[in-house]
Design a protein around this motif. Sequence first.
Motif, PDB file in Angstrom:
ATOM      1  N   THR A  13      -0.112 -23.403  -8.364  1.00  0.00           N
ATOM      2  CA  THR A  13       1.010 -22.458  -8.280  1.00  0.00           C
ATOM      3  C   THR A  13       0.467 -21.121  -7.801  1.00  0.00           C
ATOM      4  OG1 THR A  13       2.873 -21.444  -9.458  1.00  0.00           O
ATOM      5  CG2 THR A  13       0.843 -21.700 -10.724  1.00  0.00           C
ATOM      6  N   TRP A  14       1.214 -20.450  -6.913  1.00  0.00           N
ATOM      7  CA  TRP A  14       0.729 -19.161  -6.400  1.00  0.00           C
ATOM      8  C   TRP A  14       1.911 -18.319  -5.922  1.00  0.00           C
ATOM      9  CZ3 TRP A  14      -4.395 -19.058  -3.078  1.00  0.00           C
ATOM     10  CH2 TRP A  14      -4.991 -17.792  -3.187  1.00  0.00           C
ATOM     11  N   ASN A  15       1.967 -17.094  -6.414  1.00  0.00           N
ATOM     12  CA  ASN A  15       2.908 -16.108  -5.887  1.00  0.00           C
ATOM     13  C   ASN A  15       2.200 -15.428  -4.714  1.00  0.00           C
ATOM     14  OD1 ASN A  15       4.155 -13.585  -5.334  1.00  0.00           O
ATOM     15  ND2 ASN A  15       5.114 -13.551  -7.346  1.00  0.00           N
ATOM     16  N   LEU A  16       2.750 -15.603  -3.500  1.00  0.00           N
ATOM     17  CA  LEU A  16       2.064 -15.161  -2.276  1.00  0.00           C
ATOM     18  C   LEU A  16       2.170 -13.658  -2.021  1.00  0.00           C
ATOM     19  CD1 LEU A  16       3.091 -18.023   0.189  1.00  0.00           C
ATOM     20  CD2 LEU A  16       1.015 -17.843  -1.202  1.00  0.00           C
ATOM     21  N   TYR A  17       3.023 -12.965  -2.746  1.00  0.00           N
ATOM     22  CA  TYR A  17       3.281 -11.526  -2.578  1.00  0.00           C
ATOM     23  C   TYR A  17       4.059 -11.243  -1.296  1.00  0.00           C
ATOM     24  CZ  TYR A  17       2.568  -6.443  -2.169  1.00  0.00           C
ATOM     25  OH  TYR A  17       2.749  -5.082  -2.038  1.00  0.00           O
ATOM     26  N   LEU A  18       5.228 -10.717  -1.468  1.00  0.00           N
ATOM     27  CA  LEU A  18       6.104 -10.452  -0.330  1.00  0.00           C
ATOM     28  C   LEU A  18       5.499  -9.457   0.654  1.00  0.00           C
ATOM     29  CD1 LEU A  18       7.832  -7.503  -0.755  1.00  0.00           C
ATOM     30  CD2 LEU A  18       8.666  -8.819  -2.673  1.00  0.00           C
ATOM     31  N   GLY A  19       4.505  -8.679   0.202  1.00  0.00           N
ATOM     32  CA  GLY A  19       3.768  -7.831   1.132  1.00  0.00           C
ATOM     33  C   GLY A  19       4.081  -6.354   1.063  1.00  0.00           C
ATOM     34  N   ALA A  20       5.027  -5.966   0.227  1.00  0.00           N
ATOM     35  CA  ALA A  20       5.392  -4.555   0.101  1.00  0.00           C
ATOM     36  C   ALA A  20       6.127  -4.335  -1.211  1.00  0.00           C
ATOM     37  CB  ALA A  20       6.282  -4.123   1.263  1.00  0.00           C
ATOM     38  N   ASP A  21       6.095  -3.113  -1.680  1.00  0.00           N
ATOM     39  CA  ASP A  21       6.868  -2.730  -2.854  1.00  0.00           C
ATOM     40  C   ASP A  21       8.252  -2.291  -2.371  1.00  0.00           C
ATOM     41  OD1 ASP A  21       7.939  -1.683  -5.139  1.00  0.00           O
ATOM     42  OD2 ASP A  21       6.513  -0.022  -5.319  1.00  0.00           O
ATOM     43  N   LEU A  22       9.283  -2.961  -2.856  1.00  0.00           N
ATOM     44  CA  LEU A  22      10.649  -2.673  -2.381  1.00  0.00           C
ATOM     45  C   LEU A  22      11.335  -1.538  -3.141  1.00  0.00           C
ATOM     46  CD1 LEU A  22      12.040  -6.308  -1.821  1.00  0.00           C
ATOM     47  CD2 LEU A  22      10.911  -4.803  -0.171  1.00  0.00           C
ATOM     48  N   THR A  23      10.659  -0.998  -4.156  1.00  0.00           N
ATOM     49  CA  THR A  23      11.269   0.060  -4.989  1.00  0.00           C
ATOM     50  C   THR A  23      11.845   1.225  -4.178  1.00  0.00           C
ATOM     51  OG1 THR A  23       9.623  -0.509  -6.656  1.00  0.00           O
ATOM     52  CG2 THR A  23      10.934   1.463  -7.077  1.00  0.00           C
ATOM     53  N   PRO A  34      17.409   4.051   6.130  1.00  0.00           N
ATOM     54  CA  PRO A  34      16.628   3.720   7.335  1.00  0.00           C
ATOM     55  C   PRO A  34      15.156   4.158   7.258  1.00  0.00           C
ATOM     56  CG  PRO A  34      18.787   4.553   7.935  1.00  0.00           C
ATOM     57  CD  PRO A  34      18.636   4.780   6.456  1.00  0.00           C
ATOM     58  N   GLN A  35      14.928   5.375   6.793  1.00  0.00           N
ATOM     59  CA  GLN A  35      13.553   5.877   6.697  1.00  0.00           C
ATOM     60  C   GLN A  35      12.741   5.042   5.702  1.00  0.00           C
ATOM     61  OE1 GLN A  35      11.984   7.904   8.680  1.00  0.00           O
ATOM     62  NE2 GLN A  35      10.093   7.637   7.485  1.00  0.00           N
ATOM     63  N   ARG A  36      13.364   4.725   4.575  1.00  0.00           N
ATOM     64  CA  ARG A  36      12.658   3.928   3.552  1.00  0.00           C
ATOM     65  C   ARG A  36      12.356   2.518   4.058  1.00  0.00           C
ATOM     66  NH1 ARG A  36      13.760   6.241  -1.752  1.00  0.00           N
ATOM     67  NH2 ARG A  36      13.331   8.457  -1.471  1.00  0.00           N
ATOM     68  N   VAL A  37      13.297   1.950   4.809  1.00  0.00           N
ATOM     69  CA  VAL A  37      13.084   0.609   5.380  1.00  0.00           C
ATOM     70  C   VAL A  37      11.881   0.645   6.321  1.00  0.00           C
ATOM     71  CG1 VAL A  37      14.052  -1.157   6.942  1.00  0.00           C
ATOM     72  CG2 VAL A  37      15.449  -0.216   5.080  1.00  0.00           C
ATOM     73  N   THR A  38      11.795   1.685   7.148  1.00  0.00           N
ATOM     74  CA  THR A  38      10.643   1.842   8.052  1.00  0.00           C
ATOM     75  C   THR A  38       9.343   1.898   7.259  1.00  0.00           C
ATOM     76  OG1 THR A  38      11.940   2.929   9.776  1.00  0.00           O
ATOM     77  CG2 THR A  38       9.580   3.395   9.765  1.00  0.00           C
ATOM     78  N   GLU A  39       9.333   2.680   6.177  1.00  0.00           N
ATOM     79  CA  GLU A  39       8.110   2.826   5.365  1.00  0.00           C
ATOM     80  C   GLU A  39       7.721   1.516   4.697  1.00  0.00           C
ATOM     81  OE1 GLU A  39       9.102   6.160   2.857  1.00  0.00           O
ATOM     82  OE2 GLU A  39       9.234   7.491   4.597  1.00  0.00           O
ATOM     83  N   VAL A  40       8.705   0.813   4.147  1.00  0.00           N
ATOM     84  CA  VAL A  40       8.425  -0.465   3.480  1.00  0.00           C
ATOM     85  C   VAL A  40       7.920  -1.489   4.495  1.00  0.00           C
ATOM     86  CG1 VAL A  40       9.525  -2.445   2.336  1.00  0.00           C
ATOM     87  CG2 VAL A  40       9.930  -0.124   1.482  1.00  0.00           C
ATOM     88  N   PHE A  41       8.542  -1.502   5.681  1.00  0.00           N
ATOM     89  CA  PHE A  41       8.100  -2.465   6.698  1.00  0.00           C
ATOM     90  C   PHE A  41       6.683  -2.148   7.173  1.00  0.00           C
ATOM     91  CE2 PHE A  41       7.993  -4.682  10.820  1.00  0.00           C
ATOM     92  CZ  PHE A  41       8.368  -5.944  10.379  1.00  0.00           C
ATOM     93  N   GLN A 256      -2.668  -7.116  -8.488  1.00  0.00           N
ATOM     94  CA  GLN A 256      -3.436  -6.173  -7.670  1.00  0.00           C
ATOM     95  C   GLN A 256      -2.499  -5.061  -7.176  1.00  0.00           C
ATOM     96  OE1 GLN A 256      -6.372  -6.867  -8.170  1.00  0.00           O
ATOM     97  NE2 GLN A 256      -6.845  -9.047  -7.871  1.00  0.00           N
ATOM     98  N   ALA A 257      -3.087  -4.013  -6.572  1.00  0.00           N
ATOM     99  CA  ALA A 257      -2.298  -2.883  -6.060  1.00  0.00           C
ATOM    100  C   ALA A 257      -1.385  -3.346  -4.924  1.00  0.00           C
ATOM    101  CB  ALA A 257      -3.235  -1.778  -5.563  1.00  0.00           C
ATOM    102  N   PRO A 258      -0.238  -2.675  -4.747  1.00  0.00           N
ATOM    103  CA  PRO A 258       0.704  -3.081  -3.693  1.00  0.00           C
ATOM    104  C   PRO A 258       0.092  -3.128  -2.284  1.00  0.00           C
ATOM    105  CG  PRO A 258       1.776  -1.553  -5.185  1.00  0.00           C
ATOM    106  CD  PRO A 258       0.326  -1.594  -5.593  1.00  0.00           C
TER     107      PRO A 258
END
Length: 333
Positions: A13-23, A34-41, A256-258
Amino acid sequence: MNSRSKHNVSFLTWNLYLGADLTPIITATPAQIPQRVTEVFRQFLATNFPVRAKAIARAIALEKPDLIGLQEAELWQLIIPTFGIVTYDFIELLLKELEEMGLNYEVAAQNRNLSVELPDSNGNLVRFLDRDVILIRKEKNLKVIRRQEANFQTNLILPVGGQPVTILRGWSSVDVKIDGQVFRMINTHLDPTVEAIRNAQANEILQGPANTRLPVVITGDLNSIPNSTTYNLFINAGFHDLWSKVGKGPGFTCCQAPDLLNAVSMLNQRIDYILFKNGWEPIEAELVGESQKDRTETGLWPSDHAGVSARLNLEDHHDHHHDESSDQIAVNN
Protein backbone atom coordinates in the motif's frame (compact mmCIF):
# COMPACT_ATOMS: atom_id res chain seq x y z
CA MET A 1 -1.68 -30.25 4.82
CA ASN A 2 -0.20 -30.43 1.36
CA SER A 3 1.82 -27.53 -0.01
CA ARG A 4 -0.98 -26.54 -2.38
CA SER A 5 -3.26 -25.63 0.47
CA LYS A 6 -1.20 -22.60 1.53
CA HIS A 7 -0.84 -19.61 -0.73
CA ASN A 8 1.69 -16.91 -0.20
CA VAL A 9 0.22 -13.56 -1.28
CA SER A 10 2.07 -10.23 -1.19
CA PHE A 11 0.52 -6.77 -0.89
CA LEU A 12 1.79 -3.22 -0.94
CA THR A 13 0.00 0.00 0.00
CA TRP A 14 1.35 3.46 -0.83
CA ASN A 15 -0.01 7.00 -0.83
CA LEU A 16 1.78 8.51 -3.86
CA TYR A 17 1.29 12.16 -2.77
CA LEU A 18 -0.70 14.40 -5.06
CA GLY A 19 2.38 16.61 -5.35
CA ALA A 20 1.26 19.86 -3.73
CA ASP A 21 -0.43 21.27 -0.67
CA LEU A 22 -3.92 22.38 -1.71
CA THR A 23 -4.54 24.51 1.42
CA PRO A 24 -3.80 27.85 -0.36
CA ILE A 25 -6.68 27.15 -2.77
CA ILE A 26 -9.06 26.10 0.00
CA THR A 27 -8.35 29.25 2.01
CA ALA A 28 -8.50 31.61 -1.01
CA THR A 29 -11.15 34.24 -1.68
CA PRO A 30 -12.73 33.99 -5.17
CA ALA A 31 -10.46 36.81 -6.41
CA GLN A 32 -7.33 35.02 -5.16
CA ILE A 33 -8.11 31.69 -6.81
CA PRO A 34 -6.21 32.12 -10.12
CA GLN A 35 -2.98 33.23 -8.43
CA ARG A 36 -3.21 30.45 -5.84
CA VAL A 37 -3.88 27.86 -8.56
CA THR A 38 -0.71 29.02 -10.36
CA GLU A 39 1.31 28.69 -7.13
CA VAL A 40 -0.07 25.24 -6.30
CA PHE A 41 0.55 24.02 -9.85
CA ARG A 42 4.14 25.29 -9.63
CA GLN A 43 4.63 23.22 -6.49
CA PHE A 44 3.14 20.22 -8.28
CA LEU A 45 5.66 20.69 -11.11
CA ALA A 46 8.50 21.05 -8.61
CA THR A 47 7.68 17.76 -6.87
CA ASN A 48 8.12 16.23 -10.34
CA PHE A 49 5.95 13.12 -10.42
CA PRO A 50 7.56 11.75 -13.62
CA VAL A 51 10.90 11.61 -11.73
CA ARG A 52 9.27 10.33 -8.51
CA ALA A 53 7.52 7.58 -10.49
CA LYS A 54 10.95 6.09 -11.26
CA ALA A 55 11.89 6.04 -7.57
CA ILE A 56 8.50 4.58 -6.61
CA ALA A 57 8.83 1.89 -9.31
CA ARG A 58 12.35 1.06 -8.06
CA ALA A 59 11.05 0.55 -4.54
CA ILE A 60 8.13 -1.57 -5.78
CA ALA A 61 10.49 -3.65 -7.96
CA LEU A 62 12.42 -4.72 -4.86
CA GLU A 63 9.19 -6.18 -3.40
CA LYS A 64 7.34 -7.36 -6.53
CA PRO A 65 3.97 -7.47 -4.74
CA ASP A 66 1.07 -9.46 -6.21
CA LEU A 67 -1.38 -6.64 -5.47
CA ILE A 68 -0.84 -2.93 -4.88
CA GLY A 69 -3.24 -0.44 -3.29
CA LEU A 70 -2.39 3.14 -4.25
CA GLN A 71 -3.89 6.33 -2.89
CA GLU A 72 -3.57 9.79 -4.49
CA ALA A 73 -2.96 8.17 -7.87
CA GLU A 74 -3.84 11.49 -9.42
CA LEU A 75 -4.64 12.83 -12.85
CA TRP A 76 -3.48 16.44 -13.34
CA GLN A 77 -4.11 18.35 -16.55
CA LEU A 78 -2.95 21.77 -17.64
CA ILE A 79 -5.36 22.98 -20.31
CA ILE A 80 -3.64 25.63 -22.45
CA PRO A 81 -6.23 27.00 -24.91
CA THR A 82 -3.62 28.05 -27.49
CA PHE A 83 -1.58 24.84 -27.28
CA GLY A 84 -3.45 21.82 -25.98
CA ILE A 85 -3.70 19.65 -22.90
CA VAL A 86 -0.67 18.56 -20.88
CA THR A 87 -1.54 15.43 -18.89
CA TYR A 88 0.15 13.90 -15.85
CA ASP A 89 -1.50 10.54 -15.26
CA PHE A 90 0.12 9.02 -12.16
CA ILE A 91 -1.18 5.51 -12.91
CA GLU A 92 -0.01 5.52 -16.51
CA LEU A 93 3.39 6.97 -15.60
CA LEU A 94 3.96 4.41 -12.85
CA LEU A 95 2.80 1.43 -14.93
CA LYS A 96 5.24 2.52 -17.66
CA GLU A 97 8.16 2.76 -15.21
CA LEU A 98 7.30 -0.67 -13.77
CA GLU A 99 7.13 -2.12 -17.26
CA GLU A 100 10.60 -0.78 -18.02
CA MET A 101 11.78 -2.79 -15.01
CA GLY A 102 10.17 -5.91 -16.44
CA LEU A 103 7.15 -5.80 -14.13
CA ASN A 104 3.71 -5.98 -15.71
CA TYR A 105 0.85 -4.64 -13.63
CA GLU A 106 -2.62 -3.64 -14.70
CA VAL A 107 -5.47 -1.72 -13.10
CA ALA A 108 -7.82 -4.17 -11.38
CA ALA A 109 -10.14 -1.53 -9.87
CA GLN A 110 -10.17 2.20 -9.29
CA ASN A 111 -12.32 4.76 -7.59
CA ARG A 112 -12.57 8.26 -9.00
CA ASN A 113 -12.97 10.82 -6.25
CA LEU A 114 -12.76 14.62 -6.07
CA SER A 115 -12.64 16.33 -9.45
CA VAL A 116 -12.02 20.08 -9.83
CA GLU A 117 -11.21 22.46 -12.65
CA LEU A 118 -10.00 25.97 -11.86
CA PRO A 119 -8.47 28.88 -13.79
CA ASP A 120 -4.83 29.82 -13.20
CA SER A 121 -3.39 33.34 -13.56
CA ASN A 122 -1.85 32.53 -16.97
CA GLY A 123 -5.08 32.15 -18.93
CA ASN A 124 -5.09 28.35 -18.56
CA LEU A 125 -7.24 25.85 -16.70
CA VAL A 126 -5.93 23.32 -14.22
CA ARG A 127 -7.92 20.12 -13.89
CA PHE A 128 -7.38 17.69 -11.04
CA LEU A 129 -8.87 14.25 -10.39
CA ASP A 130 -8.16 12.27 -7.22
CA ARG A 131 -8.14 8.48 -7.63
CA ASP A 132 -7.32 5.38 -5.61
CA VAL A 133 -6.40 2.27 -7.53
CA ILE A 134 -5.70 -1.44 -7.11
CA LEU A 135 -2.98 -2.83 -9.38
CA ILE A 136 -2.55 -6.56 -9.96
CA ARG A 137 0.54 -8.31 -11.26
CA LYS A 138 -0.15 -9.92 -14.63
CA GLU A 139 2.42 -12.73 -14.49
CA LYS A 140 0.94 -14.25 -11.39
CA ASN A 141 -1.73 -16.90 -11.07
CA LEU A 142 -4.32 -14.35 -9.94
CA LYS A 143 -7.73 -13.93 -11.50
CA VAL A 144 -10.10 -11.08 -10.67
CA ILE A 145 -13.60 -12.56 -10.53
CA ARG A 146 -15.42 -9.55 -9.11
CA ARG A 147 -14.81 -5.82 -8.87
CA GLN A 148 -16.55 -3.09 -6.89
CA GLU A 149 -15.89 0.65 -7.08
CA ALA A 150 -17.76 3.20 -4.98
CA ASN A 151 -17.70 6.65 -3.44
CA PHE A 152 -18.60 7.30 0.19
CA GLN A 153 -22.01 8.65 1.11
CA THR A 154 -20.39 10.83 3.80
CA ASN A 155 -17.72 13.29 2.66
CA LEU A 156 -16.16 16.53 3.82
CA ILE A 157 -17.56 19.71 2.24
CA LEU A 158 -15.22 22.70 1.95
CA PRO A 159 -15.78 26.18 0.52
CA VAL A 160 -13.52 26.73 -2.49
CA GLY A 161 -13.68 30.23 -3.93
CA GLY A 162 -16.99 30.79 -2.16
CA GLN A 163 -18.56 27.59 -3.54
CA PRO A 164 -19.13 24.43 -1.48
CA VAL A 165 -16.99 21.58 -2.86
CA THR A 166 -17.51 17.98 -1.77
CA ILE A 167 -14.14 16.34 -1.10
CA LEU A 168 -15.34 13.06 -2.59
CA ARG A 169 -13.54 9.91 -1.45
CA GLY A 170 -14.26 6.21 -1.77
CA TRP A 171 -13.08 2.63 -1.92
CA SER A 172 -12.70 -0.15 -4.43
CA SER A 173 -12.37 -3.90 -4.03
CA VAL A 174 -11.49 -6.99 -6.01
CA ASP A 175 -12.30 -10.64 -5.38
CA VAL A 176 -9.25 -12.59 -6.51
CA LYS A 177 -9.03 -16.29 -7.24
CA ILE A 178 -5.75 -18.14 -6.70
CA ASP A 179 -5.74 -21.93 -7.30
CA GLY A 180 -9.42 -22.26 -6.44
CA GLN A 181 -9.16 -20.06 -3.35
CA VAL A 182 -10.92 -16.69 -3.30
CA PHE A 183 -10.00 -13.64 -1.23
CA ARG A 184 -11.07 -9.98 -1.26
CA MET A 185 -8.82 -6.93 -1.28
CA ILE A 186 -10.21 -3.48 -0.44
CA ASN A 187 -8.30 -0.23 -0.98
CA THR A 188 -9.26 3.17 0.45
CA HIS A 189 -8.18 6.64 1.59
CA LEU A 190 -10.18 8.05 4.51
CA ASP A 191 -10.81 11.72 5.28
CA PRO A 192 -7.84 13.37 7.04
CA THR A 193 -9.56 16.25 8.79
CA VAL A 194 -12.83 15.36 10.53
CA GLU A 195 -13.01 12.32 12.79
CA ALA A 196 -16.80 11.92 12.54
CA ILE A 197 -16.59 11.83 8.73
CA ARG A 198 -13.63 9.44 8.84
CA ASN A 199 -15.56 7.12 11.18
CA ALA A 200 -18.62 7.21 8.92
CA GLN A 201 -16.42 6.28 5.95
CA ALA A 202 -14.81 3.43 7.92
CA ASN A 203 -18.27 2.14 8.82
CA GLU A 204 -19.36 2.22 5.17
CA ILE A 205 -16.46 -0.13 4.39
CA LEU A 206 -17.11 -2.35 7.40
CA GLN A 207 -20.82 -2.68 6.59
CA GLY A 208 -20.14 -2.99 2.85
CA PRO A 209 -17.22 -4.80 1.19
CA ALA A 210 -15.56 -5.82 4.47
CA ASN A 211 -18.73 -7.50 5.70
CA THR A 212 -17.80 -10.88 4.24
CA ARG A 213 -16.68 -14.34 5.31
CA LEU A 214 -14.11 -14.36 2.53
CA PRO A 215 -10.50 -13.86 3.60
CA VAL A 216 -10.13 -10.08 3.27
CA VAL A 217 -7.25 -7.59 3.22
CA ILE A 218 -7.68 -3.81 3.50
CA THR A 219 -4.92 -1.56 2.22
CA GLY A 220 -5.08 2.16 2.69
CA ASP A 221 -4.27 5.51 4.15
CA LEU A 222 -6.71 5.52 7.06
CA ASN A 223 -5.51 8.90 8.34
CA SER A 224 -5.69 7.56 11.88
CA ILE A 225 -3.00 6.38 14.26
CA PRO A 226 -3.10 3.08 16.19
CA ASN A 227 -5.73 3.01 18.95
CA SER A 228 -7.55 6.05 17.58
CA THR A 229 -11.34 5.82 17.23
CA THR A 230 -11.25 5.06 13.51
CA TYR A 231 -8.51 2.45 13.89
CA ASN A 232 -10.45 0.75 16.68
CA LEU A 233 -13.56 0.47 14.49
CA PHE A 234 -11.59 -1.89 12.24
CA ILE A 235 -10.01 -3.79 15.13
CA ASN A 236 -13.36 -4.22 16.90
CA ALA A 237 -14.80 -5.58 13.64
CA GLY A 238 -12.23 -8.38 13.82
CA PHE A 239 -9.46 -6.95 11.63
CA HIS A 240 -5.81 -7.46 12.57
CA ASP A 241 -3.16 -4.81 12.02
CA LEU A 242 -0.42 -6.55 10.09
CA TRP A 243 2.36 -4.20 11.22
CA SER A 244 1.57 -4.73 14.89
CA LYS A 245 1.80 -8.51 14.31
CA VAL A 246 5.00 -8.81 12.25
CA GLY A 247 6.42 -5.31 11.63
CA LYS A 248 9.65 -4.23 13.32
CA GLY A 249 9.97 -0.79 14.89
CA PRO A 250 7.38 2.00 14.96
CA GLY A 251 6.56 1.70 11.23
CA PHE A 252 5.99 5.44 10.71
CA THR A 253 4.54 6.24 7.25
CA CYS A 254 3.76 9.97 7.40
CA CYS A 255 4.82 12.64 6.47
CA GLN A 256 7.65 14.34 4.61
CA ALA A 257 7.58 18.09 3.80
CA PRO A 258 5.20 19.20 1.02
CA ASP A 259 8.17 20.00 -1.27
CA LEU A 260 9.72 16.56 -0.49
CA LEU A 261 13.15 18.12 0.08
CA ASN A 262 13.50 17.81 3.88
CA ALA A 263 17.08 16.66 4.65
CA VAL A 264 16.17 14.28 7.46
CA SER A 265 13.12 12.04 7.25
CA MET A 266 10.14 13.58 9.06
CA LEU A 267 8.04 10.40 9.22
CA ASN A 268 6.63 10.35 12.76
CA GLN A 269 3.22 8.69 12.66
CA ARG A 270 1.69 5.48 11.37
CA ILE A 271 -1.50 6.03 9.36
CA ASP A 272 -1.05 3.66 6.39
CA TYR A 273 -2.12 0.09 6.95
CA ILE A 274 -2.51 -3.43 5.73
CA LEU A 275 -5.33 -5.02 7.74
CA PHE A 276 -6.51 -8.62 7.45
CA LYS A 277 -9.28 -10.94 8.59
CA ASN A 278 -10.62 -14.48 8.01
CA GLY A 279 -7.92 -17.06 7.50
CA TRP A 280 -4.70 -15.15 6.84
CA GLU A 281 -1.41 -15.80 8.57
CA PRO A 282 0.96 -12.80 8.46
CA ILE A 283 4.57 -13.56 7.51
CA GLU A 284 6.39 -10.23 7.24
CA ALA A 285 5.94 -6.50 6.79
CA GLU A 286 8.31 -3.70 5.94
CA LEU A 287 8.35 -0.06 4.92
CA VAL A 288 9.24 1.12 1.41
CA GLY A 289 10.42 4.53 0.24
CA GLU A 290 11.43 5.66 3.73
CA SER A 291 15.23 5.74 3.54
CA GLN A 292 17.72 8.21 2.07
CA LYS A 293 18.68 5.75 -0.67
CA ASP A 294 15.08 5.77 -1.93
CA ARG A 295 15.22 9.45 -2.94
CA THR A 296 15.30 10.60 -6.56
CA GLU A 297 18.52 11.83 -8.18
CA THR A 298 17.21 15.34 -7.58
CA GLY A 299 16.83 14.69 -3.85
CA LEU A 300 13.05 14.36 -3.72
CA TRP A 301 11.53 11.78 -1.40
CA PRO A 302 9.50 9.32 -3.55
CA SER A 303 6.33 10.50 -1.74
CA ASP A 304 5.38 12.33 1.44
CA HIS A 305 4.37 8.88 2.74
CA ALA A 306 6.30 5.66 3.09
CA GLY A 307 4.59 2.59 1.71
CA VAL A 308 3.97 -0.69 3.53
CA SER A 309 4.82 -4.02 1.95
CA ALA A 310 3.73 -7.38 3.35
CA ARG A 311 3.44 -11.09 2.75
CA LEU A 312 0.71 -13.32 4.15
CA ASN A 313 -0.26 -16.95 3.89
CA LEU A 314 -3.80 -17.71 2.83
CA GLU A 315 -5.00 -20.69 4.85
CA ASP A 316 -7.07 -23.30 3.08
CA HIS A 317 -10.82 -22.72 3.50
CA HIS A 318 -13.24 -25.26 2.12
CA ASP A 319 -16.52 -23.40 2.32
CA HIS A 320 -15.60 -20.53 0.02
CA HIS A 321 -18.00 -21.37 -2.72
CA HIS A 322 -20.92 -20.95 -0.38
CA ASP A 323 -19.49 -17.66 0.93
CA GLU A 324 -18.90 -16.25 -2.46
CA SER A 325 -22.50 -16.71 -3.58
CA SER A 326 -23.90 -15.25 -0.37
CA ASP A 327 -21.54 -12.29 -0.77
CA GLN A 328 -22.78 -11.58 -4.27
CA ILE A 329 -26.22 -11.01 -2.79
CA ALA A 330 -25.19 -9.34 0.44
CA VAL A 331 -22.91 -6.68 -0.96
CA ASN A 332 -24.08 -4.23 -3.52
CA ASN A 333 -23.23 -0.59 -4.01
